[in-house]
Write a protein that holds these residues in place. Structure first.
Motif, PDB file in Angstrom:
ATOM      1  N   LEU A  95     -18.047  57.291  78.016  1.00 58.13           N
ATOM      2  CA  LEU A  95     -19.244  56.489  77.758  1.00 58.13           C
ATOM      3  C   LEU A  95     -19.546  56.395  76.269  1.00 58.13           C
ATOM      4  O   LEU A  95     -20.115  55.402  75.803  1.00 58.13           O
ATOM      5  CB  LEU A  95     -20.436  57.064  78.525  1.00 58.13           C
ATOM      6  CG  LEU A  95     -20.365  56.874  80.042  1.00 58.13           C
ATOM      7  CD1 LEU A  95     -21.484  57.638  80.730  1.00 58.13           C
ATOM      8  CD2 LEU A  95     -20.426  55.391  80.408  1.00 58.13           C
ATOM      9  N   THR A  96     -19.151  57.422  75.528  1.00 59.97           N
ATOM     10  CA  THR A  96     -19.296  57.353  74.072  1.00 59.97           C
ATOM     11  C   THR A  96     -18.523  56.153  73.523  1.00 59.97           C
ATOM     12  O   THR A  96     -19.031  55.385  72.692  1.00 59.97           O
ATOM     13  CB  THR A  96     -18.786  58.644  73.420  1.00 59.97           C
ATOM     14  OG1 THR A  96     -19.562  59.746  73.894  1.00 59.97           O
ATOM     15  CG2 THR A  96     -18.896  58.583  71.906  1.00 59.97           C
ATOM     16  N   ALA A  97     -17.290  55.990  73.987  1.00 63.64           N
ATOM     17  CA  ALA A  97     -16.481  54.860  73.534  1.00 63.64           C
ATOM     18  C   ALA A  97     -17.045  53.542  74.056  1.00 63.64           C
ATOM     19  O   ALA A  97     -17.058  52.539  73.337  1.00 63.64           O
ATOM     20  CB  ALA A  97     -15.043  55.037  73.989  1.00 63.64           C
ATOM     21  N   ALA A  98     -17.517  53.540  75.292  1.00 62.33           N
ATOM     22  CA  ALA A  98     -18.022  52.294  75.871  1.00 62.33           C
ATOM     23  C   ALA A  98     -19.266  51.797  75.137  1.00 62.33           C
ATOM     24  O   ALA A  98     -19.397  50.601  74.840  1.00 62.33           O
ATOM     25  CB  ALA A  98     -18.337  52.494  77.353  1.00 62.33           C
ATOM     26  N   HIS A  99     -20.169  52.716  74.799  1.00 63.36           N
ATOM     27  CA  HIS A  99     -21.399  52.311  74.111  1.00 63.36           C
ATOM     28  C   HIS A  99     -21.208  52.196  72.600  1.00 63.36           C
ATOM     29  O   HIS A  99     -22.008  51.528  71.932  1.00 63.36           O
ATOM     30  CB  HIS A  99     -22.523  53.286  74.442  1.00 63.36           C
ATOM     31  CG  HIS A  99     -23.044  53.136  75.836  1.00 63.36           C
ATOM     32  ND1 HIS A  99     -23.904  52.126  76.193  1.00 63.36           N
ATOM     33  CD2 HIS A  99     -22.804  53.853  76.962  1.00 63.36           C
ATOM     34  CE1 HIS A  99     -24.189  52.235  77.489  1.00 63.36           C
ATOM     35  NE2 HIS A  99     -23.532  53.272  77.968  1.00 63.36           N
ATOM     36  N   ARG A 342     -19.117  58.638  65.471  1.00 64.58           N
ATOM     37  CA  ARG A 342     -19.331  58.299  66.871  1.00 64.58           C
ATOM     38  C   ARG A 342     -20.357  59.256  67.470  1.00 64.58           C
ATOM     39  O   ARG A 342     -20.656  60.316  66.891  1.00 64.58           O
ATOM     40  CB  ARG A 342     -18.003  58.322  67.634  1.00 64.58           C
ATOM     41  CG  ARG A 342     -17.442  59.723  67.863  1.00 64.58           C
ATOM     42  CD  ARG A 342     -15.963  59.687  68.211  1.00 64.58           C
ATOM     43  NE  ARG A 342     -15.654  58.844  69.343  1.00 64.58           N
ATOM     44  CZ  ARG A 342     -15.515  59.290  70.597  1.00 64.58           C
ATOM     45  NH1 ARG A 342     -15.689  60.582  70.853  1.00 64.58           N
ATOM     46  NH2 ARG A 342     -15.209  58.464  71.562  1.00 64.58           N
ATOM     47  N   LEU A 343     -20.862  58.914  68.607  1.00 65.60           N
ATOM     48  CA  LEU A 343     -21.899  59.734  69.245  1.00 65.60           C
ATOM     49  C   LEU A 343     -21.244  60.957  69.897  1.00 65.60           C
ATOM     50  O   LEU A 343     -21.181  61.097  71.114  1.00 65.60           O
ATOM     51  CB  LEU A 343     -22.664  58.895  70.273  1.00 65.60           C
ATOM     52  CG  LEU A 343     -23.883  59.549  70.948  1.00 65.60           C
ATOM     53  CD1 LEU A 343     -24.873  60.093  69.930  1.00 65.60           C
ATOM     54  CD2 LEU A 343     -24.547  58.557  71.884  1.00 65.60           C
ATOM     55  N   ARG A 344     -20.752  61.854  69.033  1.00 62.74           N
ATOM     56  CA  ARG A 344     -20.058  63.047  69.514  1.00 62.74           C
ATOM     57  C   ARG A 344     -20.929  63.885  70.446  1.00 62.74           C
ATOM     58  O   ARG A 344     -20.431  64.580  71.328  1.00 62.74           O
ATOM     59  CB  ARG A 344     -19.653  63.934  68.338  1.00 62.74           C
ATOM     60  CG  ARG A 344     -18.631  63.360  67.401  1.00 62.74           C
ATOM     61  CD  ARG A 344     -18.192  64.399  66.384  1.00 62.74           C
ATOM     62  NE  ARG A 344     -17.270  63.825  65.415  1.00 62.74           N
ATOM     63  CZ  ARG A 344     -17.620  63.460  64.196  1.00 62.74           C
ATOM     64  NH1 ARG A 344     -18.872  63.605  63.798  1.00 62.74           N
ATOM     65  NH2 ARG A 344     -16.733  62.951  63.377  1.00 62.74           N
ATOM     66  N   ALA A 345     -22.221  63.835  70.217  1.00 66.17           N
ATOM     67  CA  ALA A 345     -23.118  64.691  70.980  1.00 66.17           C
ATOM     68  C   ALA A 345     -23.132  64.361  72.466  1.00 66.17           C
ATOM     69  O   ALA A 345     -23.500  65.214  73.286  1.00 66.17           O
ATOM     70  CB  ALA A 345     -24.539  64.583  70.422  1.00 66.17           C
ATOM     71  N   LEU A 346     -22.721  63.147  72.846  1.00 65.88           N
ATOM     72  CA  LEU A 346     -22.873  62.746  74.248  1.00 65.88           C
ATOM     73  C   LEU A 346     -21.999  63.579  75.177  1.00 65.88           C
ATOM     74  O   LEU A 346     -22.436  63.980  76.259  1.00 65.88           O
ATOM     75  CB  LEU A 346     -22.567  61.258  74.404  1.00 65.88           C
ATOM     76  CG  LEU A 346     -22.830  60.664  75.798  1.00 65.88           C
ATOM     77  CD1 LEU A 346     -24.266  60.921  76.246  1.00 65.88           C
ATOM     78  CD2 LEU A 346     -22.531  59.159  75.804  1.00 65.88           C
TER      79      LEU A 346
END
Length: 461
Positions: A95-99, A342-346
């Motif tokens: 989902l990180t990649a998708a968003h 990127r949103l690594r935290a997700l």
């Protein structure tokens, strides 16, 4: 729009489904694949002038590259300190990649809020107080680099200068003291302009990798003035821990910044049997924890904590009209070398939300139990000897007779299909390391690894 790209957009659900099937098959066959396959590279191919679409690229990846990838996500990849990706972490990473969020600005702030919630959970997990604030970075090397960059600015504060503004030369000679630092510490000092020569080795306790607090006390007294101390909460070879409370107590007599490298040792806090090893971690001025190790989130992910966010922003503040102001809760762009990430935290948020403290405690305790089991198996095998006690999740061992590097390399290569271990040197003796941090590893994997090592040792002998 390019016609191939437009066709892929029209078939995106089918492409994602084919990718899902490929990923599911790769994970389902981890036990059957070689842990480390032969390391030959396929013949290079030229850059295509006109592409053939995502599905053709997927087919070529499966034919040329996938068979050459290691089973590093699996339970017997015991080299380095490598975790895997829990089911929830994998979902979060997809989902990180998708968003595709660049979560560094309050002008589009949802990603920042999620990261702050996640670092708050991690702070609680490791027993740190609210005096610490956390930021996601790419790995332990960058986490150590950020912590030491803040330490560099603290040195300037003590001397009445600002290295961030005036340059590192304004500091004069700098001392960074440590007992058994990870190699990334010297690398960070090189990057920060402090120089590898600034690292001053301090004697360790007899037969240990833990720093001798009395020797550290003397080293600090030998050259008065502000210094940096790098404490170790889990060394690479033997997972030895400095006495963090004793080191922090030296601040009563000496002026120093305390940075603690707890890349994977911080996870000892999760288990009651070993939590005492991290006692005193909260007294650190900065802390490094690597998450793609024992939290079992995908590469690349780590977190950096500090008590001095004001100094952190002084180092990394980035002034531009399109960036948010510093303020009391600065945007993430002002906290690390990266202007974007990127949103690594997700992925971390997903696995913590899915399994909680107890689920991750179970992973840590099972890995520790597996390390002990392998240590016991090797200790009973006359072909091997342990180079150190199994203190937590690493088994450091060598061949009992003639442990020459070339014989150990032959042993590693002979067992590569069943288990991956990495070379090391401890106390001048060449050896091997098996590090347990994968969420899938069970005693059955230990049996298979120990059997392969034993059989290979007999062949080499």
């Amino acid at each position: 729009m390019d016609r191939t790209l437009a066709a892929d957009l029209a078939r995106l659900p089918e492409i994602l489904d084919a990718t899902r099937r490929t990923a599911a098959e790769a994970l389902a066959t981890l036990d059957d694949r070689p842990v480390v396959p032969p390391q030959d590279a396929p013949p290079p191919v030229p850059l295509p002038g006109r592409g053939t679409g995502a599905e053709a690229a997927l087919a070529e990846f499966r034919a040329r590259w996938e068979p050459r990838l290691s089973a590093s996500a699996g339970p017997r990849y015991l080299g380095f300190v490598t975790g895997g990706a829990t089911p929830a972490a994998l979902a979060g990473d997809w989902l990180t990649a998708a968003h595709d969020q660049n979560s560094n600005s309050a002008m589009d702030g949802a990603g920042q809020h999620l990261e702050r919630e996640t670092t708050g959970w991690l702070r609680e997990l490791f027993g740190l107080s609210e005096a610490h604030t956390g930021t996601f970075v790419s790995g332990a090397t960058l986490s150590n680099t950020v912590g030491l960059a803040i330490a560099r600015e603290w040195l300037g504060e003590r001397l009445g200068v600002s290295p961030a503004q005036d340059g590192v030369a304004a500091l004069g000679p700098v001392r960074v003291l440590s007992g058994a630092p990870h190699s990334s510490i010297a690398k960070a000092l090189s990057v920060l302009g402090l120089g590898r020569a600034a690292l001053v080795p301090v004697p360790t306790l007899p037969g240990r990798e833990a720093v001798d607090p009395a020797a550290l006390d003397r080293a600090l007294a030998d050259a008065p003035g502000p210094a940096v101390v790098v404490a170790n909460a889990g060394t690479v070879n033997t997972v030895d821990f400095d006495d963090l409370r004793a080191v922090a107590a030296l601040k009563d007599r000496h002026d120093f910044w305390l940075h603690t490298d707890a890349a994977f040792g911080a996870f000892a806090a999760l288990t009651p049997e070993h939590a005492h090893l991290t006692a005193g971690l909260d007294a650190s001025d900065s802390v490094c924890v690597d998450l793609h190790k024992w939290l079992n989130v995908p590469y690349d992910s780590a977190v950096q904590f500090t008590r001095r966010r004001d100094l952190q922003t002084r180092v990394f503040a980035n002034a531009a009209a399109y960036l948010g102001p510093l303020g009391p809760d600065p945007d993430l762009v002002h906290l690390t070398p990266e202007n974007s990430h990127r949103l690594r935290a997700l992925a971390a948020w997903f696995t913590l939300r899915a399994y909680g403290r107890e689920g991750h405690r179970e992973i840590v305790e099972r890995d520790i139990a597996c390390a002990r089991l392998l240590g016991e198996r090797l200790d009973r095998d006359p072909a091997f000897r342990l180079l150190a006690p199994v203190r937590l999740n690493v088994v450091c061992f060598t061949l009992a007779g003639a442990p020459a590097p070339e014989r150990l390399a032959a042993l590693r290569e002979a067992v590569a299909a069943d288990v991956f271990v990495t070379p090391t040197v401890l106390g001048g003796t060449a050896g091997l390391r098996a590090a347990f941090s994968n969420w899938r590893t069970t005693p059955a994997d230990v049996d298979r690894a120990a059997g392969a090592l034993s059989a290979a040792a007999k062949e080499i002998a």
